[in-house]
Scaffold this motif. Structure first.
Motif, PDB file in Angstrom:
ATOM      1  N   ARG A 189       0.837  -1.201   0.000  1.00 37.93           N
ATOM      2  CA  ARG A 189       0.000   0.000   0.000  1.00 37.93           C
ATOM      3  C   ARG A 189       0.871   1.251   0.000  1.00 37.93           C
ATOM      4  NH1 ARG A 189      -2.238   3.860   3.151  1.00 37.93           N
ATOM      5  NH2 ARG A 189      -1.103   3.231   5.036  1.00 37.93           N
ATOM      6  N   ARG A 190       1.996   1.163   0.713  1.00 33.87           N
ATOM      7  CA  ARG A 190       2.890   2.309   0.803  1.00 33.87           C
ATOM      8  C   ARG A 190       3.843   2.404  -0.382  1.00 33.87           C
ATOM      9  NH1 ARG A 190       2.791   4.758   5.771  1.00 33.87           N
ATOM     10  NH2 ARG A 190       1.516   3.725   7.352  1.00 33.87           N
ATOM     11  N   ASP A 191       4.183   1.270  -0.971  1.00 33.96           N
ATOM     12  CA  ASP A 191       5.095   1.268  -2.115  1.00 33.96           C
ATOM     13  C   ASP A 191       4.844  -0.002  -2.911  1.00 33.96           C
ATOM     14  OD1 ASP A 191       7.126   1.240  -3.958  1.00 33.96           O
ATOM     15  OD2 ASP A 191       8.761   1.534  -2.528  1.00 33.96           O
ATOM     16  N   ASP A 192       4.084   0.134  -4.001  1.00 31.99           N
ATOM     17  CA  ASP A 192       3.725  -1.069  -4.764  1.00 31.99           C
ATOM     18  C   ASP A 192       4.829  -1.507  -5.726  1.00 31.99           C
ATOM     19  OD1 ASP A 192       3.586   0.750  -6.826  1.00 31.99           O
ATOM     20  OD2 ASP A 192       1.480   0.375  -7.311  1.00 31.99           O
ATOM     21  N   GLY A 193       6.023  -0.934  -5.577  1.00 32.41           N
ATOM     22  CA  GLY A 193       7.143  -1.343  -6.415  1.00 32.41           C
ATOM     23  C   GLY A 193       8.074  -2.343  -5.766  1.00 32.41           C
ATOM     24  N   ILE A 194       7.783  -2.766  -4.532  1.00 34.87           N
ATOM     25  CA  ILE A 194       8.676  -3.676  -3.811  1.00 34.87           C
ATOM     26  C   ILE A 194       8.403  -5.114  -4.263  1.00 34.87           C
ATOM     27  CG2 ILE A 194       9.435  -4.533  -1.567  1.00 34.87           C
ATOM     28  CD1 ILE A 194       8.645  -1.877  -0.349  1.00 34.87           C
ATOM     29  N   SER A 195       9.235  -5.613  -5.141  1.00 32.82           N
ATOM     30  CA  SER A 195       9.000  -6.962  -5.677  1.00 32.82           C
ATOM     31  C   SER A 195       9.069  -8.003  -4.572  1.00 32.82           C
ATOM     32  CB  SER A 195      10.002  -7.278  -6.778  1.00 32.82           C
ATOM     33  OG  SER A 195      11.321  -7.351  -6.272  1.00 32.82           O
ATOM     34  N   GLU A 196       9.949  -7.791  -3.589  1.00 32.86           N
ATOM     35  CA  GLU A 196      10.098  -8.761  -2.506  1.00 32.86           C
ATOM     36  C   GLU A 196       8.821  -8.912  -1.688  1.00 32.86           C
ATOM     37  OE1 GLU A 196      14.209  -7.182  -3.439  1.00 32.86           O
ATOM     38  OE2 GLU A 196      12.176  -6.385  -3.291  1.00 32.86           O
ATOM     39  N   ALA A 197       8.052  -7.830  -1.565  1.00 31.34           N
ATOM     40  CA  ALA A 197       6.799  -7.926  -0.819  1.00 31.34           C
ATOM     41  C   ALA A 197       5.781  -8.781  -1.571  1.00 31.34           C
ATOM     42  CB  ALA A 197       6.242  -6.535  -0.538  1.00 31.34           C
ATOM     43  N   TYR A 198       5.746  -8.644  -2.898  1.00 27.81           N
ATOM     44  CA  TYR A 198       4.893  -9.533  -3.690  1.00 27.81           C
ATOM     45  C   TYR A 198       5.346 -10.984  -3.544  1.00 27.81           C
ATOM     46  CZ  TYR A 198       2.563  -5.676  -6.140  1.00 27.81           C
ATOM     47  OH  TYR A 198       1.806  -4.573  -6.455  1.00 27.81           O
ATOM     48  N   ALA A 199       6.668 -11.205  -3.576  1.00 32.12           N
ATOM     49  CA  ALA A 199       7.183 -12.568  -3.451  1.00 32.12           C
ATOM     50  C   ALA A 199       6.843 -13.144  -2.085  1.00 32.12           C
ATOM     51  CB  ALA A 199       8.698 -12.572  -3.666  1.00 32.12           C
ATOM     52  N   GLY A 200       6.988 -12.337  -1.038  1.00 26.74           N
ATOM     53  CA  GLY A 200       6.633 -12.799   0.300  1.00 26.74           C
ATOM     54  C   GLY A 200       5.157 -13.115   0.418  1.00 26.74           C
ATOM     55  N   ARG A 201       4.330 -12.249  -0.160  1.00 24.76           N
ATOM     56  CA  ARG A 201       2.888 -12.507  -0.112  1.00 24.76           C
ATOM     57  C   ARG A 201       2.541 -13.773  -0.885  1.00 24.76           C
ATOM     58  NH1 ARG A 201      -1.283  -7.793  -1.751  1.00 24.76           N
ATOM     59  NH2 ARG A 201      -0.807  -8.501  -3.876  1.00 24.76           N
ATOM     60  N   ALA A 202       3.272 -14.031  -1.965  1.00 25.35           N
ATOM     61  CA  ALA A 202       3.051 -15.280  -2.703  1.00 25.35           C
ATOM     62  C   ALA A 202       3.337 -16.485  -1.822  1.00 25.35           C
ATOM     63  CB  ALA A 202       3.942 -15.312  -3.948  1.00 25.35           C
ATOM     64  N   MET A 203       4.416 -16.417  -1.017  1.00 30.74           N
ATOM     65  CA  MET A 203       4.730 -17.534  -0.127  1.00 30.74           C
ATOM     66  C   MET A 203       3.636 -17.735   0.918  1.00 30.74           C
ATOM     67  SD  MET A 203       8.824 -17.252   0.507  1.00 30.74           S
ATOM     68  CE  MET A 203       9.972 -17.277  -0.860  1.00 30.74           C
ATOM     69  N   VAL A 204       3.101 -16.618   1.446  1.00 32.33           N
ATOM     70  CA  VAL A 204       1.992 -16.724   2.397  1.00 32.33           C
ATOM     71  C   VAL A 204       0.813 -17.432   1.736  1.00 32.33           C
ATOM     72  CG1 VAL A 204       0.277 -15.440   3.730  1.00 32.33           C
ATOM     73  CG2 VAL A 204       2.656 -14.680   3.728  1.00 32.33           C
ATOM     74  N   ARG A 205       0.497 -17.034   0.526  1.00 31.52           N
ATOM     75  CA  ARG A 205      -0.673 -17.586  -0.147  1.00 31.52           C
ATOM     76  C   ARG A 205      -0.487 -19.046  -0.533  1.00 31.52           C
ATOM     77  NH1 ARG A 205      -2.534 -12.053  -3.436  1.00 31.52           N
ATOM     78  NH2 ARG A 205      -3.986 -11.419  -1.778  1.00 31.52           N
ATOM     79  N   VAL A 206       0.739 -19.434  -0.865  1.00 36.16           N
ATOM     80  CA  VAL A 206       1.000 -20.860  -1.088  1.00 36.16           C
ATOM     81  C   VAL A 206       0.694 -21.629   0.181  1.00 36.16           C
ATOM     82  CG1 VAL A 206       2.814 -22.576  -1.435  1.00 36.16           C
ATOM     83  CG2 VAL A 206       2.667 -20.615  -2.959  1.00 36.16           C
ATOM     84  N   GLN A 207       1.152 -21.107   1.304  1.00 34.43           N
ATOM     85  CA  GLN A 207       0.969 -21.815   2.561  1.00 34.43           C
ATOM     86  C   GLN A 207      -0.503 -21.850   2.979  1.00 34.43           C
ATOM     87  OE1 GLN A 207       4.264 -21.040   4.963  1.00 34.43           O
ATOM     88  NE2 GLN A 207       3.475 -22.034   6.800  1.00 34.43           N
ATOM     89  N   LYS A 208      -1.270 -20.846   2.543  1.00 34.31           N
ATOM     90  CA  LYS A 208      -2.701 -20.836   2.838  1.00 34.31           C
ATOM     91  C   LYS A 208      -3.505 -21.662   1.834  1.00 34.31           C
ATOM     92  CE  LYS A 208      -3.348 -16.389   5.225  1.00 34.31           C
ATOM     93  NZ  LYS A 208      -4.453 -16.773   6.121  1.00 34.31           N
ATOM     94  N   GLY A 209      -2.828 -22.225   0.842  1.00 33.31           N
ATOM     95  CA  GLY A 209      -3.519 -23.006  -0.169  1.00 33.31           C
ATOM     96  C   GLY A 209      -4.136 -22.183  -1.275  1.00 33.31           C
TER      97      GLY A 209
END
Length: 319
Positions: A189-209
């Motif tokens: 929300r504060r900086d939508d250019g942080i690729s690492e935050a997208y990658a981290g969120r992807a890992m969360v979502r994998v773990q949530k199924g």
């Protein structure tokens, strides 16, 4: 943390690991090793010049130059620039805090912690120093201490998107998936250019199924940084969860070529190869992961635990 169950998705479903561990456990181990993927992000661009002197102005220029060098992946050159900046302006806490990050990237955790302590002696409210001390502690897998530092950094400067992304990574490692998701969302929300935050969120979502949204997040990360090993690793996890081992192996192989994260991407490729039935290739990757992680490191502990789960009674890849 509890193991999630597996359900068919896409073209197939992900088979559980050997013995008793499930995919959520496996992702958490990669978060511990790769979550430094997010934690290892550059904290911020700072101006080092704090006064009118020529030395301080030059220190500021060198500090900004080092930030650009770090973003370009040239840690050695960045350290040289920051060492010179610290010599010219030794009482600038932000120069010291930036050097702490560079030292963490170079594997000098003791040096990084020393720089953070020195910065905090100069300014006990320096958010950057708390944040980068959290980064250094995360590199040692000191998760509660890392989170405490990042909590303090956010309390002092909530505007810094990297603080939220870094704390999200620590929460991901420790199994606080909802907290991690909230932090990654706030970072973006504060900086939508942080690729690492997208990658981290992807890992969360994998773990949530949530495999399809995870794949989208990984692809969003790659659109922002096509050479991000972290994003490739996240996409590989999503492909693996969706039952696409060829795509997963291609992504993780590309990640290895960019940055093996001390052997952890070899470890991920070993999982992909076990999934595909290539035990010889998996053994070779485990051997490479052991060599890269070294002896007695937190990463080596991850290697041995995952190797045990992946290979079971197979002969070890390396004595």
């Amino acid at each position: 943390m509890p193991d999630p169950q597996f359900a068919p998705v896409g073209r197939g479903h992900l088979s559980p690991l050997p013995r008793k561990k499930g995919f959520g456990y496996y992702v958490s181990l990669f978060a511990a090793a790769l979550g430094v993927c997010v934690v290892a992000g550059l904290w911020t661009t700072l101006r080092g010049a704090t006064g009118p002197s020529r030395d301080r102005r030059r220190a500021g220029e060198l500090n900004d130059q080092a930030v650009a060098e770090l973003k370009g992946g040239d840690v050695k050159r960045a350290l040289h620039s920051l060492n010179e900046a610290a010599r010219l302006d030794p009482k600038n806490p932000r120069v010291l805090a930036n050097r702490a990050f560079a030292r963490t990237k170079a594997g000098d955790i003791d040096g990084a912690l020393a720089d953070c302590e020195a910065a905090l002696r100069l300014n006990p409210s320096e958010a950057l120093a708390f944040g980068n001390r959290g980064v250094a502690r995360a590199a040692r897998h000191e998760w509660p201490a890392a989170k405490a530092d990042l909590d303090r950094a956010i309390a002092l400067d909530a505007s810094n998107a990297w603080a939220w992304a870094n704390r999200g990574a620590v929460r991901l490692v420790t199994g606080d998936l909802d907290g991690a998701l909230a932090d990654f969302n706030e970072a973006l929300r504060r900086d939508d250019g942080i690729s690492e935050a997208y990658a981290g969120r992807a890992m969360v979502r994998v773990q949530k199924g949530e495999f399809e949204p995870a794949l989208k997040d990984a692809e969003d990360a790659l659109r922002r940084n096509a050479k991000s090993a972290d994003a490739l690793g996240a996409r590989a996890l999503a492909h693996l969860a969706l039952g696409n081992p060829k795509e997963a192996e291609a992504d993780v192989t590309a990640a290895i070529e960019i940055d093996d994260q001390q052997g952890m991407y070899h470890l991920l490729r070993a999982r992909v190869r076990v999934f595909a039935g290539d035990l010889q290739g998996a053994n070779e990757d485990i051997a490479a992961a052991r060599k890269a992680a070294g002896e007695g490191t937190p990463g080596r502990k991850v290697v041995e635990e995952v190797a045990k789960e992946l290979l079971g009674t197979q002969e070890p890849a390396e004595k």
